[in-house]
Scaffold this active site. Structure first.
Site, PDB file in Angstrom:
ATOM      1  CE1 TYR A 118     -11.429 -72.066  17.989  1.00  0.00           C
ATOM      2  CE2 TYR A 118      -9.181 -71.588  18.672  1.00  0.00           C
ATOM      3  CZ  TYR A 118     -10.516 -71.707  18.970  1.00  0.00           C
ATOM      4  OH  TYR A 118     -10.967 -71.445  20.237  1.00  0.00           O
ATOM      5  CB  SER A 146     -13.574 -70.322  23.467  1.00  0.00           C
ATOM      6  OG  SER A 146     -12.972 -71.501  23.952  1.00  0.00           O
ATOM      7  CB  ALA A 151      -0.830 -66.979  22.131  1.00  0.00           C
ATOM      8  NE  ARG A 200      -1.713 -53.458  17.096  1.00  0.00           N
ATOM      9  CZ  ARG A 200      -2.971 -53.606  17.463  1.00  0.00           C
ATOM     10  NH1 ARG A 200      -3.942 -53.422  16.584  1.00  0.00           N
ATOM     11  NH2 ARG A 200      -3.289 -53.955  18.692  1.00  0.00           N
ATOM     12  N   GLY A 203       2.982 -61.336  16.202  1.00  0.00           N
ATOM     13  CA  GLY A 203       2.260 -61.128  17.460  1.00  0.00           C
ATOM     14  C   GLY A 203       3.181 -61.351  18.648  1.00  0.00           C
ATOM     15  CB  ALA A 204       4.832 -59.588  20.885  1.00  0.00           C
ATOM     16  N   GLY A 205       1.793 -61.301  22.143  1.00  0.00           N
ATOM     17  CA  GLY A 205       0.907 -61.305  23.310  1.00  0.00           C
ATOM     18  C   GLY A 205       1.107 -62.549  24.162  1.00  0.00           C
ATOM     19  CE  LYS A 256      -3.756 -67.982  26.446  1.00  0.00           C
ATOM     20  NZ  LYS A 256      -3.403 -68.719  25.265  1.00  0.00           N
TER      21      LYS A 256
HETATM   22  P1  NDP Z   1      -3.165 -61.122  23.362  1.00  0.00           P
HETATM   23  O1  NDP Z   1      -4.320 -60.218  23.515  1.00  0.00           O
HETATM   24  O2  NDP Z   1      -2.323 -61.392  24.520  1.00  0.00           O
HETATM   25  O3  NDP Z   1      -2.198 -60.556  22.190  1.00  0.00           O
HETATM   26  C1  NDP Z   1      -2.740 -60.108  20.983  1.00  0.00           C
HETATM   27  C2  NDP Z   1      -1.644 -59.905  19.943  1.00  0.00           C
HETATM   28  O4  NDP Z   1      -2.286 -59.613  18.706  1.00  0.00           O
HETATM   29  C3  NDP Z   1      -0.719 -58.734  20.248  1.00  0.00           C
HETATM   30  O5  NDP Z   1       0.563 -59.024  19.757  1.00  0.00           O
HETATM   31  C4  NDP Z   1      -1.356 -57.591  19.442  1.00  0.00           C
HETATM   32  O6  NDP Z   1      -0.438 -56.609  19.032  1.00  0.00           O
HETATM   33  C5  NDP Z   1      -1.817 -58.359  18.220  1.00  0.00           C
HETATM   34  N1  NDP Z   1      -2.924 -57.696  17.508  1.00  0.00           N
HETATM   35  C6  NDP Z   1      -4.209 -57.556  17.937  1.00  0.00           C
HETATM   36  N2  NDP Z   1      -4.934 -56.919  17.006  1.00  0.00           N
HETATM   37  C7  NDP Z   1      -4.103 -56.652  15.971  1.00  0.00           C
HETATM   38  C8  NDP Z   1      -4.268 -56.016  14.703  1.00  0.00           C
HETATM   39  N3  NDP Z   1      -5.439 -55.519  14.317  1.00  0.00           N
HETATM   40  N4  NDP Z   1      -3.192 -55.925  13.892  1.00  0.00           N
HETATM   41  C9  NDP Z   1      -2.007 -56.443  14.266  1.00  0.00           C
HETATM   42  N5  NDP Z   1      -1.768 -57.048  15.441  1.00  0.00           N
HETATM   43  C10 NDP Z   1      -2.819 -57.147  16.281  1.00  0.00           C
HETATM   44  O7  NDP Z   1      -3.772 -62.479  22.745  1.00  0.00           O
HETATM   45  P2  NDP Z   1      -3.136 -63.946  22.836  1.00  0.00           P
HETATM   46  O8  NDP Z   1      -1.683 -63.830  22.544  1.00  0.00           O
HETATM   47  O9  NDP Z   1      -3.558 -64.610  24.086  1.00  0.00           O
HETATM   48  O10 NDP Z   1      -3.890 -64.708  21.622  1.00  0.00           O
HETATM   49  C11 NDP Z   1      -3.562 -64.427  20.283  1.00  0.00           C
HETATM   50  C12 NDP Z   1      -4.427 -65.281  19.354  1.00  0.00           C
HETATM   51  O11 NDP Z   1      -4.037 -66.647  19.423  1.00  0.00           O
HETATM   52  C13 NDP Z   1      -5.917 -65.240  19.701  1.00  0.00           C
HETATM   53  O12 NDP Z   1      -6.646 -65.161  18.484  1.00  0.00           O
HETATM   54  C14 NDP Z   1      -6.166 -66.564  20.380  1.00  0.00           C
HETATM   55  O13 NDP Z   1      -7.496 -67.022  20.231  1.00  0.00           O
HETATM   56  C15 NDP Z   1      -5.181 -67.468  19.626  1.00  0.00           C
HETATM   57  N6  NDP Z   1      -4.778 -68.633  20.431  1.00  0.00           N
HETATM   58  C16 NDP Z   1      -5.085 -69.887  19.967  1.00  0.00           C
HETATM   59  C17 NDP Z   1      -4.670 -70.999  20.668  1.00  0.00           C
HETATM   60  C18 NDP Z   1      -4.971 -72.360  20.141  1.00  0.00           C
HETATM   61  O14 NDP Z   1      -4.899 -73.307  20.931  1.00  0.00           O
HETATM   62  N7  NDP Z   1      -5.261 -72.529  18.877  1.00  0.00           N
HETATM   63  C19 NDP Z   1      -3.944 -70.886  21.945  1.00  0.00           C
HETATM   64  C20 NDP Z   1      -3.626 -69.528  22.293  1.00  0.00           C
HETATM   65  C21 NDP Z   1      -4.062 -68.455  21.577  1.00  0.00           C
HETATM   66  P3  NDP Z   1      -0.049 -55.360  19.984  1.00  0.00           P
HETATM   67  O15 NDP Z   1       0.974 -55.878  20.951  1.00  0.00           O
HETATM   68  O16 NDP Z   1       0.483 -54.357  19.042  1.00  0.00           O
HETATM   69  O17 NDP Z   1      -1.333 -54.937  20.675  1.00  0.00           O
END
Ligand code: NDP
Length: 295
Positions: A240, A37, A153, A174, A149-151, A88
């Site tokens: 980033y 970060s 963010a 995924r 992605g569906a986390g 989050k």
């Molecule tokens: P979460 O942990 O909540 O979600 C992670 C997501 O990534 C899930 O959808 C997960 O899929 C997927 N994932 C993880 N590993 C893999 C892989 N090897 N192959 C495919 N899919 C994968 O994280 P966040 O949503 O909080 O953050 C996501 C990214 O966004 C981070 O890198 C974070 O740093 C970045 N971010 C940047 C911001 C900015 O201001 N620039 C702001 C917010 C986030 P699954 O559901 O299948 O596990």
């Protein structure tokens, strides 16, 4: 032997120094991992620019210790926190109260400590929109958007993106069931659909593809849907880095019109958090420039 008066004064001085230290308002970002970060640098620059005296720390906290770590930070003079990957969604359930945008998202990226209460907010959506609309001049109205992605963010950005009235918004993940859960949550706000990476229709060209997976943090490049990219596609990686991220390289290699990393969003969402905590809005342009970001 030391004069007792001098000793007493010295002790008072030291106590004063300690008290002074304690009164500096503490903020930080909690994540797991968190070492990547750049939020501490950004908040330091905001503090210098606005003349605010704050301390901002990197706090690596495992999911099972999250609740305790937040309360501990609050007890030891913490005024606010940023929350990052993967916490989050979990924090949305921990806070006592939250803003409408955080409730809609079911995700919190900013905590404000109000007495003993935790107030949760989410500045990811506004941060992304400011970067896309204002800094990069991307028009979202009638656009076909794909989010990978569906986390946490993704939760924060889907609502604000739908408010821009795109033609369509697809969430590919995924684990497709998680993407479907988000569709159930947001479908009343606009045209949103879900699928797995393999099921992104080849016939649908996208104007904007947003990578919101955390795969890049571990250096991975999942099988992103190649057919979704054309020479008209704008690719935006929420991740980033000082060198191109795996997704931004992938996008360039697949002929995207433009491929940008999420520095701008990072600075914009941080400015919104800073404003919530300190009541002053920093000017983001010089900070983006100072960080020498060439997205
Ligand atoms: P979460 O942990 O909540 O979600 C992670 C997501 O990534 C899930 O959808 C997960 O899929 C997927 N994932 C993880 N590993 C893999 C892989 N090897 N192959 C495919 N899919 C994968 O994280 P966040 O949503 O909080 O953050 C996501 C990214 O966004 C981070 O890198 C974070 O740093 C970045 N971010 C940047 C911001 C900015 O201001 N620039 C702001 C917010 C986030 P699954 O559901 O299948 O596990």
């Amino acid at each position: 032997m030391c004069d007792p008066v001098i000793l007493f004064n010295r002790r008072r001085e030291l106590a004063g120094a300690v008290n002074e230290k304690v009164t500096i308002d503490r903020y930080g970002v909690m994540g797991y991992p968190v070492s990547h970060s750049r939020s501490p640098v950004i908040h330091r620059l905001f503090a210098l620019q606005t003349g605010q005296e704050i301390r901002y720390e990197l706090l690596q906290v495992a999911p099972e210790k999250l609740d305790t770590a937040i309360r501990q930070f609050q007890r030891t003079g913490g005024k606010g926190l940023n929350i990052t990957v993967p916490h989050k969604h979990a924090v949305a359930k921990l806070v006592d109260q939250s803003s409408e945008r955080a409730s809609t998202a079911g995700a919190v990226n900013t905590i404000i400590f109000r007495g003993s209460e935790l107030y949760g907010d989410n500045t990811d959506g506004i941060g992304l929109l400011r970067d896309l609309n204002v800094n990069l001049g991307v028009n979202l109205e009638y656009a076909n958007i794909l989010i990978l992605g569906a986390g946490g963010a993704t939760r924060g950005i889907v609502g604000p993106l739908l408010e821009m009235q795109p033609a369509s918004l697809r969430i590919a993940n995924r684990t497709p069931e998680k993407a479907q859960k988000l569709v159930d949550r947001f479908e009343s706000l606009g045209p949103v659909t879900a699928c797995g990476f393999d099921d992104v229709p080849a016939s649908e060209p996208y104007d904007l593809i947003i990578n919101a997976t955390s795969a890049g943090l571990h250096g991975g490049t999942p099988p992103y849907p190649e057919a979704a990219v054309t020479e008209n596609t704008f690719c935006y990686d929420l991740s980033y880095g000082l060198s191109p991220t795996p997704f931004s390289t992938w996008a360039r290699d697949h002929g995207a019109a433009k491929s940008v990393m999420g520095w701008g969003m990072l600075v914009e969402q941080a400015a919104e958090s800073f404003h919530l905590w300190r009541g002053v809005r920093p000017d983001t342009a010089p900070v983006l420039k100072q960080m020498n970001i060439n997205a």
